[in-house]
Design a protein around this motif. Structure first.
Motif, PDB file in Angstrom:
ATOM      1  N   THR A  25       0.901  -1.215   0.038  1.00  0.00           N
ATOM      2  CA  THR A  25       0.102  -0.201   0.152  1.00  0.00           C
ATOM      3  C   THR A  25       1.014   1.303   0.069  1.00  0.00           C
ATOM      4  O   THR A  25       1.989   1.231   0.532  1.00  0.00           O
ATOM      5  N   PHE A  26       0.407   2.445  -0.516  1.00  0.00           N
ATOM      6  CA  PHE A  26       1.305   3.449  -0.731  1.00  0.00           C
ATOM      7  C   PHE A  26       0.375   4.745  -0.216  1.00  0.00           C
ATOM      8  O   PHE A  26      -0.586   4.716  -0.647  1.00  0.00           O
ATOM      9  N   ASP A  27       1.359   5.449   0.301  1.00  0.00           N
ATOM     10  CA  ASP A  27       0.736   6.927   0.598  1.00  0.00           C
ATOM     11  C   ASP A  27       1.023   7.525  -0.819  1.00  0.00           C
ATOM     12  O   ASP A  27       1.646   6.996  -1.669  1.00  0.00           O
ATOM     13  N   LEU A  28       0.447   8.706  -1.212  1.00  0.00           N
ATOM     14  CA  LEU A  28       0.625   9.451  -2.462  1.00  0.00           C
ATOM     15  C   LEU A  28       1.450  10.570  -2.270  1.00  0.00           C
ATOM     16  O   LEU A  28       2.710  10.568  -2.766  1.00  0.00           O
ATOM     17  N   ASP A  29       0.966  11.831  -1.534  1.00  0.00           N
ATOM     18  CA  ASP A  29       1.676  12.998  -1.362  1.00  0.00           C
ATOM     19  C   ASP A  29       3.133  12.834  -0.940  1.00  0.00           C
ATOM     20  O   ASP A  29       3.361  12.309   0.109  1.00  0.00           O
ATOM     21  N   ASP A  30       4.060  13.383  -1.532  1.00  0.00           N
ATOM     22  CA  ASP A  30       5.397  13.196  -1.394  1.00  0.00           C
ATOM     23  C   ASP A  30       6.049  11.929  -0.980  1.00  0.00           C
ATOM     24  O   ASP A  30       7.048  11.469  -0.695  1.00  0.00           O
ATOM     25  N   THR A  31       5.374  10.900  -1.487  1.00  0.00           N
ATOM     26  CA  THR A  31       5.897   9.699  -1.868  1.00  0.00           C
ATOM     27  C   THR A  31       5.874   8.876  -2.895  1.00  0.00           C
ATOM     28  O   THR A  31       6.876   8.601  -3.252  1.00  0.00           O
ATOM     29  N   LEU A  32       4.664   9.027  -3.821  1.00  0.00           N
ATOM     30  CA  LEU A  32       4.896   8.835  -5.219  1.00  0.00           C
ATOM     31  C   LEU A  32       5.415  10.048  -6.387  1.00  0.00           C
ATOM     32  O   LEU A  32       5.515   9.835  -7.190  1.00  0.00           O
ATOM     33  N   TYR A  33       5.361  11.183  -5.689  1.00  0.00           N
ATOM     34  CA  TYR A  33       5.572  12.409  -6.418  1.00  0.00           C
ATOM     35  C   TYR A  33       5.924  13.572  -5.312  1.00  0.00           C
ATOM     36  O   TYR A  33       5.542  13.473  -4.077  1.00  0.00           O
ATOM     37  N   ILE A  63      -6.101   9.197  -8.220  1.00  0.00           N
ATOM     38  CA  ILE A  63      -5.195   8.920  -8.664  1.00  0.00           C
ATOM     39  C   ILE A  63      -5.598   8.539 -10.409  1.00  0.00           C
ATOM     40  O   ILE A  63      -4.836   8.266 -11.170  1.00  0.00           O
ATOM     41  N   ASN A  64      -6.862   8.665 -10.627  1.00  0.00           N
ATOM     42  CA  ASN A  64      -7.392   8.578 -12.127  1.00  0.00           C
ATOM     43  C   ASN A  64      -6.867  10.031 -12.891  1.00  0.00           C
ATOM     44  O   ASN A  64      -6.706   9.989 -13.940  1.00  0.00           O
ATOM     45  N   LYS A  65      -6.782  11.100 -12.036  1.00  0.00           N
ATOM     46  CA  LYS A  65      -6.527  12.300 -12.429  1.00  0.00           C
ATOM     47  C   LYS A  65      -4.876  12.693 -12.980  1.00  0.00           C
ATOM     48  O   LYS A  65      -4.575  13.432 -13.479  1.00  0.00           O
ATOM     49  N   ILE A  66      -4.020  11.681 -12.331  1.00  0.00           N
ATOM     50  CA  ILE A  66      -2.457  11.582 -12.280  1.00  0.00           C
ATOM     51  C   ILE A  66      -2.132  10.565 -13.090  1.00  0.00           C
ATOM     52  O   ILE A  66      -0.732  10.449 -12.904  1.00  0.00           O
ATOM     53  N   GLY A  67      -2.766   9.656 -13.650  1.00  0.00           N
ATOM     54  CA  GLY A  67      -2.265   8.714 -14.220  1.00  0.00           C
ATOM     55  C   GLY A  67      -1.649   7.437 -13.539  1.00  0.00           C
ATOM     56  O   GLY A  67      -0.647   6.794 -14.170  1.00  0.00           O
ATOM     57  N   LEU A  68      -2.245   7.220 -12.463  1.00  0.00           N
ATOM     58  CA  LEU A  68      -1.726   6.187 -11.642  1.00  0.00           C
ATOM     59  C   LEU A  68      -2.804   4.866 -11.369  1.00  0.00           C
ATOM     60  O   LEU A  68      -2.471   4.104 -10.788  1.00  0.00           O
ATOM     61  N   PHE A 113      -3.052   0.543  -9.441  1.00  0.00           N
ATOM     62  CA  PHE A 113      -3.655   0.084  -8.080  1.00  0.00           C
ATOM     63  C   PHE A 113      -4.939  -0.628  -8.263  1.00  0.00           C
ATOM     64  O   PHE A 113      -5.659  -0.258  -9.147  1.00  0.00           O
ATOM     65  N   GLN A 114      -5.381  -1.468  -7.357  1.00  0.00           N
ATOM     66  CA  GLN A 114      -6.445  -2.226  -7.183  1.00  0.00           C
ATOM     67  C   GLN A 114      -7.673  -1.372  -6.611  1.00  0.00           C
ATOM     68  O   GLN A 114      -8.908  -1.450  -7.087  1.00  0.00           O
ATOM     69  N   PHE A 115      -7.274  -0.360  -5.862  1.00  0.00           N
ATOM     70  CA  PHE A 115      -8.119   0.495  -5.311  1.00  0.00           C
ATOM     71  C   PHE A 115      -7.435   1.907  -4.659  1.00  0.00           C
ATOM     72  O   PHE A 115      -6.357   1.582  -4.373  1.00  0.00           O
ATOM     73  N   SER A 116      -7.976   2.867  -4.191  1.00  0.00           N
ATOM     74  CA  SER A 116      -7.305   3.889  -3.505  1.00  0.00           C
ATOM     75  C   SER A 116      -8.341   4.485  -2.482  1.00  0.00           C
ATOM     76  O   SER A 116      -9.794   4.567  -2.602  1.00  0.00           O
ATOM     77  N   LEU A 117      -7.964   4.151  -1.009  1.00  0.00           N
ATOM     78  CA  LEU A 117      -8.654   4.872   0.102  1.00  0.00           C
ATOM     79  C   LEU A 117      -8.255   6.168   0.285  1.00  0.00           C
ATOM     80  O   LEU A 117      -7.087   6.467   0.453  1.00  0.00           O
ATOM     81  N   ARG A 118      -9.279   6.899   0.829  1.00  0.00           N
ATOM     82  CA  ARG A 118      -9.181   8.340   1.305  1.00  0.00           C
ATOM     83  C   ARG A 118      -9.614   8.735   2.543  1.00  0.00           C
ATOM     84  O   ARG A 118     -10.834   8.165   3.016  1.00  0.00           O
TER      85      ARG A 118
END
Length: 237
Positions: free
Chosen positions: A14-22, A140-145, A149-154
């Motif tokens: 599982t991945f964090d998004l901000d400052d982890t993947l970009y 993640i749909n708006k930034i091409g990722l 991923f199987q899903f994204s949780l917020r």
């Protein structure tokens, strides 16, 4: 790559998004400035300053401390609170909120995801199921990722934000994999590392400033793995 704890067999990431993947530096700040200009387009808010918006945001939080779990709801309520102090008709609130939030969301997603991130996720996704867990509001749909991923949780939408257990538990449930076999990767020692470990996950800390983890104020426990650049995870393949 440093190992601080022994690890079980990794069956998912599982991945964090901000400052982890970009790099998220100044993205939110710029989006807020654009949103502020949209609000200033209304005569009643023409003199609104960013400092006043931030102060209102703090007031909303003080009134409803749990609102921070959902940054979208928090922002909407802050705008609504500001509108309540003007003579803008209540019937127009929804239009103002929609326009300003649409502006914010548009600029919030104006970032470039590094090719190295795409390359890593492509390789990992061939071997492991991947999911995203964020306290922010990036889609993640708006930034091409989304393909990785199987899903994204917020946070907020899917339970209290990290480090609270609901969002981690949901990720484990949706992956149908024991938390002890899921490696969570993130840049925040409190929400990502402490949250992951306290909820039974394996934890990987991406130390984006390459500082001594033992000297950082937010260190509550050591992660299983520490890296300084995301591509180092290829060593786990």
């Amino acid at each position: 790559m440093h190992f601080y704890r022994s690890i079980n067999t990794i069956k998912a990431f599982t991945f964090d998004l901000d400052d982890t993947l970009y790099n998220n530096n100044m993205i939110v700040e710029n989006a807020e400035e654009k949103m502020l200009k949209t609000l200033q387009g209304y005569e009643q808010l023409r003199t609104l300053k960013l400092s006043e918006y931030i102060a209102e945001k703090r007031t909303v939080l003080a009134f409803d401390p749990e609102i921070y779990h959902d940054v979208n709801v928090w922002r909407i309520q802050t705008i609504k609170s500001l509108l309540n102090k003007t003579n803008i008709p209540v019937s127009k609130f929804a239009d103002v909120i929609d326009e300003s939030m649409n502006c914010f969301i548009y600029w919030r997603h104006k970032m470039k995801v590094p090719e190295s991130t795409h390359s890593l996720l492509t390789k990992l996704a061939t071997k492991y199921p991947l999911a995203a867990i964020t306290n922010g509001n990036v889609d993640i749909n708006k930034i091409g990722l989304s393909d990785y991923f199987q899903f994204s949780l917020r946070g907020g939408e899917h339970g209290r934000s990290k480090p609270f257990p609901e969002i981690f538990d949901l990720a484990s449930s949706k992956l149908n994999i024991s938390s002890h076999s899921i490696l969570h990767v993130g840049d925040n020692l409190l929400t990502d590392v402490n949250g992951a470990i306290n909820n039974g996950f394996l934890a990987c800390f991406i130390n984006i400033y390459n500082q001594n983890i033992l000297h950082l104020d937010d260190t509550r426990c050591l992660p299983h793995i520490e890296i300084t650049q995301l591509p180092e995870l290829e060593n786990l393949l």
